[in-house]
Design an enzyme around this catalytic site. Sequence first.
Site, PDB file in Angstrom:
ATOM      1  N   CYS A   2       0.816  -1.209   0.000  1.00 21.62           N
ATOM      2  CA  CYS A   2       0.000   0.000   0.000  1.00 21.62           C
ATOM      3  C   CYS A   2       0.852   1.264   0.000  1.00 21.62           C
ATOM      4  O   CYS A   2       1.877   1.333   0.671  1.00 21.62           O
ATOM      5  CB  CYS A   2      -0.893   0.038   1.236  1.00 21.62           C
ATOM      6  SG  CYS A   2      -1.964  -1.381   1.367  1.00 21.62           S
ATOM      7  N   ARG A  27       5.358   0.013  -5.896  1.00 27.57           N
ATOM      8  CA  ARG A  27       5.313  -0.746  -4.648  1.00 27.57           C
ATOM      9  C   ARG A  27       4.418  -1.980  -4.775  1.00 27.57           C
ATOM     10  O   ARG A  27       4.514  -2.896  -3.963  1.00 27.57           O
ATOM     11  CB  ARG A  27       4.792   0.149  -3.510  1.00 27.57           C
ATOM     12  CG  ARG A  27       5.700   1.318  -3.198  1.00 27.57           C
ATOM     13  CD  ARG A  27       5.003   2.322  -2.293  1.00 27.57           C
ATOM     14  NE  ARG A  27       4.717   1.786  -0.988  1.00 27.57           N
ATOM     15  CZ  ARG A  27       5.534   1.869   0.065  1.00 27.57           C
ATOM     16  NH1 ARG A  27       6.691   2.464  -0.063  1.00 27.57           N
ATOM     17  NH2 ARG A  27       5.202   1.363   1.232  1.00 27.57           N
ATOM     18  N   TRP A  75      -2.781  -2.799  -1.665  1.00 28.59           N
ATOM     19  CA  TRP A  75      -2.359  -4.179  -1.951  1.00 28.59           C
ATOM     20  C   TRP A  75      -3.135  -5.033  -0.956  1.00 28.59           C
ATOM     21  O   TRP A  75      -2.895  -4.964   0.255  1.00 28.59           O
ATOM     22  CB  TRP A  75      -0.852  -4.307  -1.746  1.00 28.59           C
ATOM     23  CG  TRP A  75      -0.268  -5.595  -2.231  1.00 28.59           C
ATOM     24  CD1 TRP A  75       0.164  -5.880  -3.490  1.00 28.59           C
ATOM     25  CD2 TRP A  75      -0.011  -6.779  -1.451  1.00 28.59           C
ATOM     26  NE1 TRP A  75       0.662  -7.161  -3.546  1.00 28.59           N
ATOM     27  CE2 TRP A  75       0.568  -7.736  -2.321  1.00 28.59           C
ATOM     28  CE3 TRP A  75      -0.217  -7.126  -0.120  1.00 28.59           C
ATOM     29  CZ2 TRP A  75       0.945  -9.009  -1.889  1.00 28.59           C
ATOM     30  CZ3 TRP A  75       0.147  -8.394   0.312  1.00 28.59           C
ATOM     31  CH2 TRP A  75       0.720  -9.321  -0.583  1.00 28.59           C
ATOM     32  N   ASN A 101      -1.819   1.853   5.541  1.00 28.01           N
ATOM     33  CA  ASN A 101      -0.876   0.820   5.112  1.00 28.01           C
ATOM     34  C   ASN A 101      -0.535   0.017   6.359  1.00 28.01           C
ATOM     35  O   ASN A 101      -0.184   0.599   7.389  1.00 28.01           O
ATOM     36  CB  ASN A 101       0.391   1.496   4.534  1.00 28.01           C
ATOM     37  CG  ASN A 101       1.477   0.490   4.200  1.00 28.01           C
ATOM     38  OD1 ASN A 101       1.244  -0.715   4.199  1.00 28.01           O
ATOM     39  ND2 ASN A 101       2.661   0.987   3.923  1.00 28.01           N
ATOM     40  N   GLY A 102      -0.658  -1.318   6.273  1.00 26.59           N
ATOM     41  CA  GLY A 102      -0.342  -2.145   7.436  1.00 26.59           C
ATOM     42  C   GLY A 102      -1.455  -3.132   7.711  1.00 26.59           C
ATOM     43  O   GLY A 102      -2.361  -3.316   6.882  1.00 26.59           O
ATOM     44  N   GLU A 481      19.144 -17.098  -6.685  1.00 25.69           N
ATOM     45  CA  GLU A 481      18.751 -15.757  -7.131  1.00 25.69           C
ATOM     46  C   GLU A 481      18.321 -15.777  -8.606  1.00 25.69           C
ATOM     47  O   GLU A 481      17.334 -15.142  -8.985  1.00 25.69           O
ATOM     48  CB  GLU A 481      19.912 -14.778  -6.899  1.00 25.69           C
ATOM     49  CG  GLU A 481      19.744 -13.383  -7.494  1.00 25.69           C
ATOM     50  CD  GLU A 481      18.566 -12.582  -6.950  1.00 25.69           C
ATOM     51  OE1 GLU A 481      17.906 -13.045  -5.994  1.00 25.69           O
ATOM     52  OE2 GLU A 481      18.285 -11.504  -7.503  1.00 25.69           O
ATOM     53  N   LYS A 485      14.629 -14.664  -9.790  1.00 26.17           N
ATOM     54  CA  LYS A 485      14.453 -13.549 -10.732  1.00 26.17           C
ATOM     55  C   LYS A 485      13.585 -13.992 -11.908  1.00 26.17           C
ATOM     56  O   LYS A 485      12.657 -13.302 -12.304  1.00 26.17           O
ATOM     57  CB  LYS A 485      15.845 -13.126 -11.201  1.00 26.17           C
ATOM     58  CG  LYS A 485      16.013 -11.739 -11.658  1.00 26.17           C
ATOM     59  CD  LYS A 485      16.425 -10.774 -10.566  1.00 26.17           C
ATOM     60  CE  LYS A 485      15.435 -10.753  -9.432  1.00 26.17           C
ATOM     61  NZ  LYS A 485      15.882 -10.127  -8.234  1.00 26.17           N
ATOM     62  N   GLU A 488       9.901 -14.678 -10.827  1.00 28.83           N
ATOM     63  CA  GLU A 488       9.208 -13.447 -10.429  1.00 28.83           C
ATOM     64  C   GLU A 488       8.641 -12.709 -11.634  1.00 28.83           C
ATOM     65  O   GLU A 488       7.510 -12.245 -11.605  1.00 28.83           O
ATOM     66  CB  GLU A 488      10.198 -12.478  -9.750  1.00 28.83           C
ATOM     67  CG  GLU A 488      10.368 -12.638  -8.272  1.00 28.83           C
ATOM     68  CD  GLU A 488      11.331 -11.594  -7.709  1.00 28.83           C
ATOM     69  OE1 GLU A 488      10.996 -11.008  -6.685  1.00 28.83           O
ATOM     70  OE2 GLU A 488      12.422 -11.368  -8.279  1.00 28.83           O
ATOM     71  N   HIS A 504      19.751 -37.215  -5.839  1.00 28.40           N
ATOM     72  CA  HIS A 504      18.935 -37.623  -4.696  1.00 28.40           C
ATOM     73  C   HIS A 504      17.461 -37.306  -4.913  1.00 28.40           C
ATOM     74  O   HIS A 504      16.737 -37.033  -3.956  1.00 28.40           O
ATOM     75  CB  HIS A 504      19.478 -36.975  -3.421  1.00 28.40           C
ATOM     76  CG  HIS A 504      20.881 -37.376  -3.140  1.00 28.40           C
ATOM     77  ND1 HIS A 504      21.220 -38.627  -2.684  1.00 28.40           N
ATOM     78  CD2 HIS A 504      22.048 -36.713  -3.324  1.00 28.40           C
ATOM     79  CE1 HIS A 504      22.532 -38.709  -2.574  1.00 28.40           C
ATOM     80  NE2 HIS A 504      23.056 -37.567  -2.965  1.00 28.40           N
ATOM     81  N   LYS A 604       6.934  -4.380  -4.137  1.00 26.97           N
ATOM     82  CA  LYS A 604       8.335  -4.006  -3.963  1.00 26.97           C
ATOM     83  C   LYS A 604       8.697  -3.949  -2.492  1.00 26.97           C
ATOM     84  O   LYS A 604       9.745  -4.400  -2.067  1.00 26.97           O
ATOM     85  CB  LYS A 604       8.561  -2.640  -4.610  1.00 26.97           C
ATOM     86  CG  LYS A 604       9.972  -2.078  -4.456  1.00 26.97           C
ATOM     87  CD  LYS A 604      10.922  -2.811  -5.349  1.00 26.97           C
ATOM     88  CE  LYS A 604      12.344  -2.318  -5.256  1.00 26.97           C
ATOM     89  NZ  LYS A 604      13.266  -3.355  -5.755  1.00 26.97           N
TER      90      LYS A 604
END
Length: 609
Positions: A2, A27, A75, A101-102, A481, A485, A488, A504, A604
């Site tokens: 948010c 964000r 969000w 926000n939260g 990573e 990437k 995502e 294995h 973000k």
Amino acid sequence: MCGIVGYVGSRQAAPIMLEGLKRLEYRGYDSAGIVVCSDEGLTLCKTKGYVDHLNEMVCNGDALTGSVGLGHTRWATHGRPSDENAHPHLSDGGKIAVVHNGIIENYAQLREMLAAKGVTFKSETDTEVAVNLISYFYEGDLLKAVSEAALRMEGSYALGILCEDCPDTVVAVRKESPLILGIGEGENFLASDVTALIRHTRDVIYLEDGEIATLTKGEVKVYSRDLVEVKKKTTHIDWDISAAEKGGYEHFMFKEIMEQPEAIRKTITPRLRGGRVVLDGIDFSPEYIKGLRKIYIVGCGSAYLVGVVAKYNMEKMLRIPVETALASEFRYASPLVGEDTLVICISQSGETADTIAAMREARRLGAKVLSIVNVMGSTIANESDYCVYTWAGPEIAVATTKAYSTQLAVTYLLTLYFAERLGIISDESYSELVAALQMLPEKVEEILKNKEHIQYLASLYFNKDNIFFIGRNIDYALTLEASLKLKEISYIHSDAYAAGELKHGTISLIEDGTLVIAMASYVQLLEKTVSNIVEVRSRGAEILTLTTQSAEEQISHVSDNVITIPDAHEMILPSLAVVPMQLFAYYVALSRGCSIDKPRNLAKSVTVE
Ligand code: G6P
């Protein structure tokens, strides 16, 4: 996550807030809304979907008259993305408006209490509980009502509040979610981060946990939880606005990939003085370092994965046990942390909720916390015992690139710093490493010059459904990573495996045409990785290998395609090897027509748990 913007001044508020919301889009969000306050009361418009849609609904802001307002990108946490659940929310009766926000954790109890007193709710959100709680305590003094409500809300919140009885004032309060105040001339601002207000002012005040602020066009006042006025320092932001704009590139992610040589240079060069690593503000005694039982490296997402690389480098050089932990796990794991533990928290934003909680837990248990943070004045930077900033500049794309690279660079500096303090590195090795660090930006530049080759490879493989990454040692850390990437931003399923672990179980996933990307920059284990490549190749896998220039010949016999990086000192190789993988993910996502800078469902800045 948010985003909040607020404005109080003499100009029409709505266009300013809409522009601020556009800048907070990175964000991550799923709905947007604004409210303005004028002598006629509160006027509100909100919608599921993008800010552009909101913009159309309010004719670029012209349709909402008023010079005081709040805007929000949501969000979804409590309640699905919908028009009703979008912010701002009004109190029952419509006198007070709130953006949030939260997560208010005790919202269910508060909602029950308020419902029992006759309050009607229109949405499924915890925010509507917050606005009604403020309204419940409101008896003509908004500041007091906000303070009373804040005392009863558990969880995290940054709130912007408007009340039609005081149409010239915005009230703000924060606990654990970021909120900053922008100080203008005859106008003042409120925002979740600097990018939303940098076009209007560079002077900001960082609100701290529990603080409440009132903003009018001529004045900003900040109060403690119990309403005692506090004097706050104003910080001048000196980065250029162009740093947060695309500057001709199609995507922020690509721009940020290309900015890496400069970002690494800015992070490293000022800390190499007279051939030595100098970290201002950090002065660990050799006794303290020698007495460390363990170093923990904690973070989320790619920041955590920087720690996975650093663990290999630090343990190898320092001979101190290094444990990496996901912040969301660490915080609830009763970690074995005390005075003899150093906890390194890595975070681009400095506002990731789990990393903040992990940092606080570590400090509560007696450990010193050193943070590696990009955003100045952020919660983690402020609350940790020591902070080494990455000077990457603003990072806008959700998928991190330059922040990852500069975080990695700081871990090299720290490793060298500790090694010197411990007296366990020869002058020759030390100088060799300092020279390697100095050359790092040019080597990254060299890789970027060959981006067309990576683009070509992406064109071969962009339509795969599954991609597997394998590697050993630091290459294994990098595969994590590289895989993250790729998934995502391209939405291709991918996984990363330690090459030696394939037999294995996971080798059963290999069939004709499966793409396996082998990372083989760590030449000490080249032979071993080659054996693993051969194993998957003989089961039908197509092989794309990343290796160093000097190992290319050996690798090309067992690979369908090869990416090379310049030879370099073993410690800094990860900084080179990651770059082609960032480019690969980018070009694959581009070929698939994905929303690269704002991938679906991702945010973000993850400011809630
Ligand atoms: C999100 C971002 C990642 C980032 C992670 C941690 O998931 O998309 O790029 O690595 O958060 O964020 P931080 O700000 O703490 O580095």
